[in-house]
Design a protein around this motif. Structure first.
Motif, PDB file in Angstrom:
ATOM      1  N   ALA A 124       0.826  -1.213   0.000  1.00 40.64           N
ATOM      2  CA  ALA A 124       0.000   0.000   0.000  1.00 40.64           C
ATOM      3  C   ALA A 124       0.853   1.252   0.000  1.00 40.64           C
ATOM      4  CB  ALA A 124      -0.928  -0.001   1.217  1.00 40.64           C
ATOM      5  N   THR A 125       2.089   1.149   0.449  1.00 40.44           N
ATOM      6  CA  THR A 125       2.980   2.307   0.538  1.00 40.44           C
ATOM      7  C   THR A 125       3.614   2.666  -0.801  1.00 40.44           C
ATOM      8  OG1 THR A 125       4.942   0.957   1.019  1.00 40.44           O
ATOM      9  CG2 THR A 125       3.573   1.605   2.878  1.00 40.44           C
ATOM     10  N   ALA A 126       3.524   1.771  -1.787  1.00 34.80           N
ATOM     11  CA  ALA A 126       4.322   1.895  -3.004  1.00 34.80           C
ATOM     12  C   ALA A 126       3.836   2.992  -3.949  1.00 34.80           C
ATOM     13  CB  ALA A 126       4.331   0.563  -3.744  1.00 34.80           C
ATOM     14  N   LYS A 127       4.797   3.624  -4.613  1.00 32.05           N
ATOM     15  CA  LYS A 127       4.500   4.542  -5.705  1.00 32.05           C
ATOM     16  C   LYS A 127       4.343   3.716  -6.977  1.00 32.05           C
ATOM     17  CE  LYS A 127       7.253   8.358  -3.785  1.00 32.05           C
ATOM     18  NZ  LYS A 127       8.411   9.259  -4.007  1.00 32.05           N
ATOM     19  N   THR A 128       3.189   3.801  -7.593  1.00 33.61           N
ATOM     20  CA  THR A 128       2.935   3.043  -8.811  1.00 33.61           C
ATOM     21  C   THR A 128       1.887   3.760  -9.645  1.00 33.61           C
ATOM     22  OG1 THR A 128       2.324   0.871  -9.699  1.00 33.61           O
ATOM     23  CG2 THR A 128       1.155   1.607  -7.726  1.00 33.61           C
ATOM     24  N   ASP A 129       1.906   3.518 -10.929  1.00 34.99           N
ATOM     25  CA  ASP A 129       0.947   4.195 -11.807  1.00 34.99           C
ATOM     26  C   ASP A 129      -0.378   3.457 -11.893  1.00 34.99           C
ATOM     27  OD1 ASP A 129       1.929   2.034 -13.167  1.00 34.99           O
ATOM     28  OD2 ASP A 129       2.180   3.066 -15.084  1.00 34.99           O
ATOM     29  N   HIS A 130      -0.421   2.208 -11.393  1.00 33.49           N
ATOM     30  CA  HIS A 130      -1.676   1.443 -11.413  1.00 33.49           C
ATOM     31  C   HIS A 130      -1.574   0.329 -10.370  1.00 33.49           C
ATOM     32  CE1 HIS A 130      -5.137  -0.836 -12.827  1.00 33.49           C
ATOM     33  NE2 HIS A 130      -5.415   0.130 -13.694  1.00 33.49           N
ATOM     34  N   PRO A 131      -2.622   0.081  -9.581  1.00 35.84           N
ATOM     35  CA  PRO A 131      -2.571  -0.968  -8.557  1.00 35.84           C
ATOM     36  C   PRO A 131      -2.188  -2.334  -9.101  1.00 35.84           C
ATOM     37  CG  PRO A 131      -4.498   0.416  -8.207  1.00 35.84           C
ATOM     38  CD  PRO A 131      -3.900   0.845  -9.522  1.00 35.84           C
ATOM     39  N   VAL A 132      -2.637  -2.655 -10.313  1.00 35.65           N
ATOM     40  CA  VAL A 132      -2.349  -3.973 -10.875  1.00 35.65           C
ATOM     41  C   VAL A 132      -0.875  -4.104 -11.253  1.00 35.65           C
ATOM     42  CG1 VAL A 132      -2.908  -5.588 -12.744  1.00 35.65           C
ATOM     43  CG2 VAL A 132      -4.723  -4.283 -11.645  1.00 35.65           C
ATOM     44  N   ARG A 171      -7.165  -1.589 -20.987  1.00 32.90           N
ATOM     45  CA  ARG A 171      -7.170  -0.164 -21.322  1.00 32.90           C
ATOM     46  C   ARG A 171      -5.839   0.512 -21.033  1.00 32.90           C
ATOM     47  NH1 ARG A 171      -7.218   4.623 -18.870  1.00 32.90           N
ATOM     48  NH2 ARG A 171      -7.136   3.614 -16.823  1.00 32.90           N
ATOM     49  N   TYR A 172      -5.406   0.438 -19.770  1.00 35.82           N
ATOM     50  CA  TYR A 172      -4.249   1.232 -19.360  1.00 35.82           C
ATOM     51  C   TYR A 172      -2.962   0.783 -20.041  1.00 35.82           C
ATOM     52  CZ  TYR A 172      -1.123   3.886 -16.326  1.00 35.82           C
ATOM     53  OH  TYR A 172      -0.177   4.768 -15.856  1.00 35.82           O
ATOM     54  N   LEU A 173      -2.638  -0.512 -19.954  1.00 33.07           N
ATOM     55  CA  LEU A 173      -1.391  -1.007 -20.523  1.00 33.07           C
ATOM     56  C   LEU A 173      -1.340  -0.841 -22.048  1.00 33.07           C
ATOM     57  CD1 LEU A 173       1.323  -2.339 -19.933  1.00 33.07           C
ATOM     58  CD2 LEU A 173       0.221  -4.570 -20.187  1.00 33.07           C
ATOM     59  N   PRO A 174      -2.405  -1.197 -22.785  1.00 35.78           N
ATOM     60  CA  PRO A 174      -2.357  -0.960 -24.239  1.00 35.78           C
ATOM     61  C   PRO A 174      -2.127   0.508 -24.593  1.00 35.78           C
ATOM     62  CG  PRO A 174      -4.134  -2.457 -23.713  1.00 35.78           C
ATOM     63  CD  PRO A 174      -3.623  -1.949 -22.406  1.00 35.78           C
ATOM     64  N   ALA A 175      -2.723   1.426 -23.802  1.00 29.09           N
ATOM     65  CA  ALA A 175      -2.525   2.855 -24.061  1.00 29.09           C
ATOM     66  C   ALA A 175      -1.064   3.248 -23.841  1.00 29.09           C
ATOM     67  CB  ALA A 175      -3.443   3.683 -23.162  1.00 29.09           C
ATOM     68  N   GLY A 208       2.202   4.505 -26.692  1.00 31.21           N
ATOM     69  CA  GLY A 208       2.896   5.762 -26.503  1.00 31.21           C
ATOM     70  C   GLY A 208       2.030   6.869 -25.950  1.00 31.21           C
ATOM     71  N   GLU A 209       0.811   6.549 -25.558  1.00 33.20           N
ATOM     72  CA  GLU A 209      -0.090   7.535 -24.974  1.00 33.20           C
ATOM     73  C   GLU A 209       0.284   7.766 -23.509  1.00 33.20           C
ATOM     74  OE1 GLU A 209      -4.067   6.168 -25.572  1.00 33.20           O
ATOM     75  OE2 GLU A 209      -3.776   5.802 -27.727  1.00 33.20           O
ATOM     76  N   ASN A 210      -0.355   8.718 -22.876  1.00 32.79           N
ATOM     77  CA  ASN A 210      -0.063   9.052 -21.489  1.00 32.79           C
ATOM     78  C   ASN A 210      -1.356   9.069 -20.671  1.00 32.79           C
ATOM     79  OD1 ASN A 210       1.545   9.718 -19.302  1.00 32.79           O
ATOM     80  ND2 ASN A 210       1.314  11.924 -19.650  1.00 32.79           N
ATOM     81  N   PRO A 211      -1.945   7.882 -20.429  1.00 30.05           N
ATOM     82  CA  PRO A 211      -3.206   7.831 -19.676  1.00 30.05           C
ATOM     83  C   PRO A 211      -2.988   8.295 -18.244  1.00 30.05           C
ATOM     84  CG  PRO A 211      -2.286   5.635 -19.896  1.00 30.05           C
ATOM     85  CD  PRO A 211      -1.452   6.534 -20.757  1.00 30.05           C
ATOM     86  N   PRO A 212      -4.024   8.872 -17.617  1.00 31.20           N
ATOM     87  CA  PRO A 212      -3.886   9.335 -16.229  1.00 31.20           C
ATOM     88  C   PRO A 212      -3.517   8.184 -15.295  1.00 31.20           C
ATOM     89  CG  PRO A 212      -5.907  10.173 -17.218  1.00 31.20           C
ATOM     90  CD  PRO A 212      -5.365   9.167 -18.169  1.00 31.20           C
ATOM     91  N   ILE A 213      -2.680   8.493 -14.335  1.00 34.41           N
ATOM     92  CA  ILE A 213      -2.286   7.501 -13.338  1.00 34.41           C
ATOM     93  C   ILE A 213      -3.499   7.068 -12.516  1.00 34.41           C
ATOM     94  CG2 ILE A 213      -0.984   7.222 -11.183  1.00 34.41           C
ATOM     95  CD1 ILE A 213       1.180   8.991 -12.431  1.00 34.41           C
ATOM     96  N   VAL A 214      -3.604   5.786 -12.244  1.00 35.28           N
ATOM     97  CA  VAL A 214      -4.697   5.248 -11.429  1.00 35.28           C
ATOM     98  C   VAL A 214      -4.179   5.074 -10.006  1.00 35.28           C
ATOM     99  CG1 VAL A 214      -6.344   3.370 -11.116  1.00 35.28           C
ATOM    100  CG2 VAL A 214      -5.652   4.061 -13.431  1.00 35.28           C
TER     101      VAL A 214
END
Length: 478
Positions: free
Chosen positions: A292-300, A453-457, A461-467
């Motif tokens: 839970a402490t980790a910096k990540t762009d998506h929980p998965v 959605r997120y990984l394919p984007a 080369g797209e920049n989807p919002p961080i989840v």
């Protein structure tokens, strides 16, 4: 003490009977099928997005307290420890060589369960800004934020921070036995050193803990793996026979031989699964706390660390311990148990130096596990006291309380300590599995969102919002 021990054995037998085993492994099978076995079969992708990313500079994208790698090392401090050494030894002594097969089976499907814990931790975490400036989560935070059960969450938190420290007694018991076997060092000296050094480390908080874990855990794990592989290579001709013994013993009783009292199939299943769970923490909820402490762009994406923890812990380190004990025949030629048995096994091959090296590895891994376990217990205190000045001011007292069972109960019989630890682990597993089953739709939603959605984007080369999530901010409307 004998009467207490018998009660603990009876409860241990009850909670780790057939129903718990079926529920735990069955949950892992269902989750693995739903996830398309991605955590088991996409190991190259998982490695690139976890250990590969750790080699790059920076803490990574997203909100959090520490990097995903340091969060994983904090989690590994719980998983890679004496459970891999003394826990495996007691599993073989009590359940026979076949216990290792059931460790493997529960770990293989448990990779998906561990991933769910990490997703849950990221999804229902809170940012404690005022008292500690950390992202925090544990089972109590989830009960409140996912279900609205505030009173039940407090009861669970109090239970965890009161009794959680007691499970660390198995760590000091293993170290005391190993150090005495290898060096002749007295128990009082050993626990005094462990108590003082652990207290100094946890006094520095999460950042010091994660920094120590990121250095000590990989180093000691590497040393132990190399030592164990050396024994396996020297006895490579015996490997087919060992594998056959493990598989046969998993499904048929093992007769008594030498110092080995024999084991039934039920013993193999019970001790294999129970010790495996304590070792890799699958289903206990510890994964949601550390990650839970980790910096990540998506929980998965953070959940991808789960497969590595389980694979390294059970498939590699636990297997090395078991192979070493079986190849050398130590489990039926020696009366030793727990970490002492593993020390004897290494001594049989490498001589006194091998036993001494093993004792040192056990001591360091037990030390890191005690420190890592403290962090999980601390989260329960954080929940009970809230993001307040009281939370900050009372933590020094709790740190002292946390260390007391480690240094007081080190000389209790190993079987008694493990029975008590098994019972607490079963309670944690029951709560965690309930959370996963009850919130499975949210877990699957995030899982599908990442892969569809997120990984394919990102790959386009797209920049989807961080989840990213902070339940406290969401409730306050910020």
């Amino acid at each position: 003490m004998e009467e207490i021990a018998q009660w603990l054995y009876a409860i241990d037998e009850l909670v780790w009977g057939t129903p718990m085993t079926v529920i735990l492994i069955g949950t892992g099978i269902i989750l693995s099928i739903r996830f398309g076995f991605r955590y088991q079969r996409k190991m190259c992708f998982n490695a690139r997005n976890t250990y590969g990313q750790a080699l790059k500079k920076g803490d990574g994208e997203g909100e959090g307290t520490i990097s995903g790698f340091r969060a994983a090392c904090t989690a590994l401090a719980n998983t890679v420890g004496t459970g891999n050494i003394s826990g495996v030894a007691t599993a073989i002594v009590s359940g026979g060589p076949g216990a290792l097969f059931w460790m493997w089976l529960s770990a293989f499907f448990g990779m998906s369960t561990k991933a769910c814990e990490i997703i849950i931790g990221q999804r229902y975490r809170e940012h404690y800004r005022d008292s500690m400036d950390e992202f925090v989560c544990d089972r109590s935070f989830v009960l409140k934020n996912a279900f609205g059960w505030k009173r039940g969450a407090v009861v669970l938190a109090v239970f965890c921070f009161l009794f959680g420290p007691w499970t660390c007694s198995v760590q000091t018991e293993a170290v005391v036995g190993s150090m005495n076997e290898a060096f002749g060092i007295s128990g009082l000296t050993t626990v005094a050193v462990i108590g003082i050094t652990c207290l100094v480390t946890i006094w520095g908080g999460l950042r010091r803990i994660s920094e120590v874990m990121s250095k000590a855990v990989p180093l000691m794990a590497a040393v132990y793996i190399l030592m164990g592989l050396g024994i396996i290579i020297l006895h490579w001709r015996d490997i087919p026979g060992v594998l056959e013994l493990i598989l046969v013993s998993a499904f048929s009783p093992v007769a008594a031989a030498g110092g080995f009292a024999g084991a039934t199939v039920r013993d193999a299943i019970q001790f294999g699964v129970a010790r495996g769970i304590y070792s890799n923490d699958v289903g206990t909820g510890y994964g949601m706390i550390a990650h839970a402490t980790a910096k990540t762009d998506h929980p998965v994406r953070q959940s991808l660390w789960g497969w590595g923890e389980v694979f390294l812990d059970t498939m590699i380190i636990c297997s090395i311990t078991a192979f070493t004990i079986i190849i050398t025949g130590s489990y039926y030629t020696s009366e030793a148990t727990s970490g002492t048995l593993t020390t004897v096994a290494f001594s049989n091959v490498y001589g006194a130096v091998g036993g001494q090296m093993t004792a040192v590895v056990i001591a360091v891994l037990a030390w890191t596990t005690i420190i890592g376990m403290y962090y999980t217990c601390e989260k329960s205190v954080n929940y009970a006291l809230g993001d307040t000045r009281l939370n900050k001011s009372l933590m020094p007292l709790y740190k002292i309380y946390y260390m007391l069972p480690c240094v007081i109960f080190y000389n209790v019989q190993a079987d008694v300590l493990w029975a008590f630890t098994d019972i607490l682990s079963a309670l944690y597993v029951a709560v965690t599995l309930f959370i996963i089953v009850a919130r499975h739709k949210e877990i699957f939603r995030l899982f599908d969102d990442f892969w569809e959605r997120y990984l394919p984007a990102k790959e386009r080369g797209e920049n989807p919002p961080i989840v990213s999530f902070d339940c406290r901010t969401m409730k306050e409307g910020r």
